[in-house]
Design a protein around this motif. Sequence first.
Motif, short mmCIF file in Angstrom:
data_model
loop_
_atom_site.label_atom_id
_atom_site.label_comp_id
_atom_site.label_asym_id
_atom_site.label_seq_id
_atom_site.Cartn_x
_atom_site.Cartn_y
_atom_site.Cartn_z
N ASP A 58 0.84 -1.20 0.00
CA ASP A 58 0.00 0.00 0.00
C ASP A 58 0.88 1.25 0.00
O ASP A 58 0.60 2.20 -0.73
CB ASP A 58 -0.93 -0.03 1.21
CG ASP A 58 -1.98 1.07 1.15
OD1 ASP A 58 -2.56 1.26 0.06
OD2 ASP A 58 -2.21 1.72 2.18
N ASP A 59 1.92 1.24 0.81
CA ASP A 59 2.86 2.37 0.84
C ASP A 59 3.54 2.54 -0.51
O ASP A 59 3.73 3.67 -0.98
CB ASP A 59 3.92 2.17 1.93
CG ASP A 59 3.36 2.33 3.33
OD1 ASP A 59 2.24 2.87 3.47
OD2 ASP A 59 4.03 1.89 4.29
N LYS A 118 1.09 4.19 -2.90
CA LYS A 118 0.94 5.63 -2.62
C LYS A 118 2.15 6.41 -3.11
O LYS A 118 2.01 7.47 -3.73
CB LYS A 118 0.74 5.85 -1.12
CG LYS A 118 -0.62 5.41 -0.61
CD LYS A 118 -0.71 5.59 0.89
CE LYS A 118 -2.04 5.07 1.42
NZ LYS A 118 -2.11 5.13 2.88
#
Length: 103
Positions: free
Chosen positions: A10-11, A14
């Motif tokens: 997820d990081d 992003k």
Amino acid sequence: LMMEQIICDDDIQKTLVIETQRYKQCNQEHVLEHFSVLTSKEKSDLLNQLQSIDVEKLPGFISTAKQEIESQKTCDINTSISPFSGKVGSVVKDKELASTYYR
């Protein structure tokens, strides 16, 4: 472990969105062209490297280089050509890893 991987992915996503936009603004999005084939570790490493580059200064370096090239096109045969006067550099955070590439 699975939850950590999801958080990391997820990081990565992003950060990828942010860096893609930043590099696209400087017409350098091609550096992410093959991002999808990298492993998670490689993706993370590449994004860290991309974040450390001041890509916004690149158009200025290109413009300066073009001006220097254009100014040297009108030189006579006895004129010496000097190297590009701009400064281009990168940050190497992992000295051990870098030493495996630069021996």
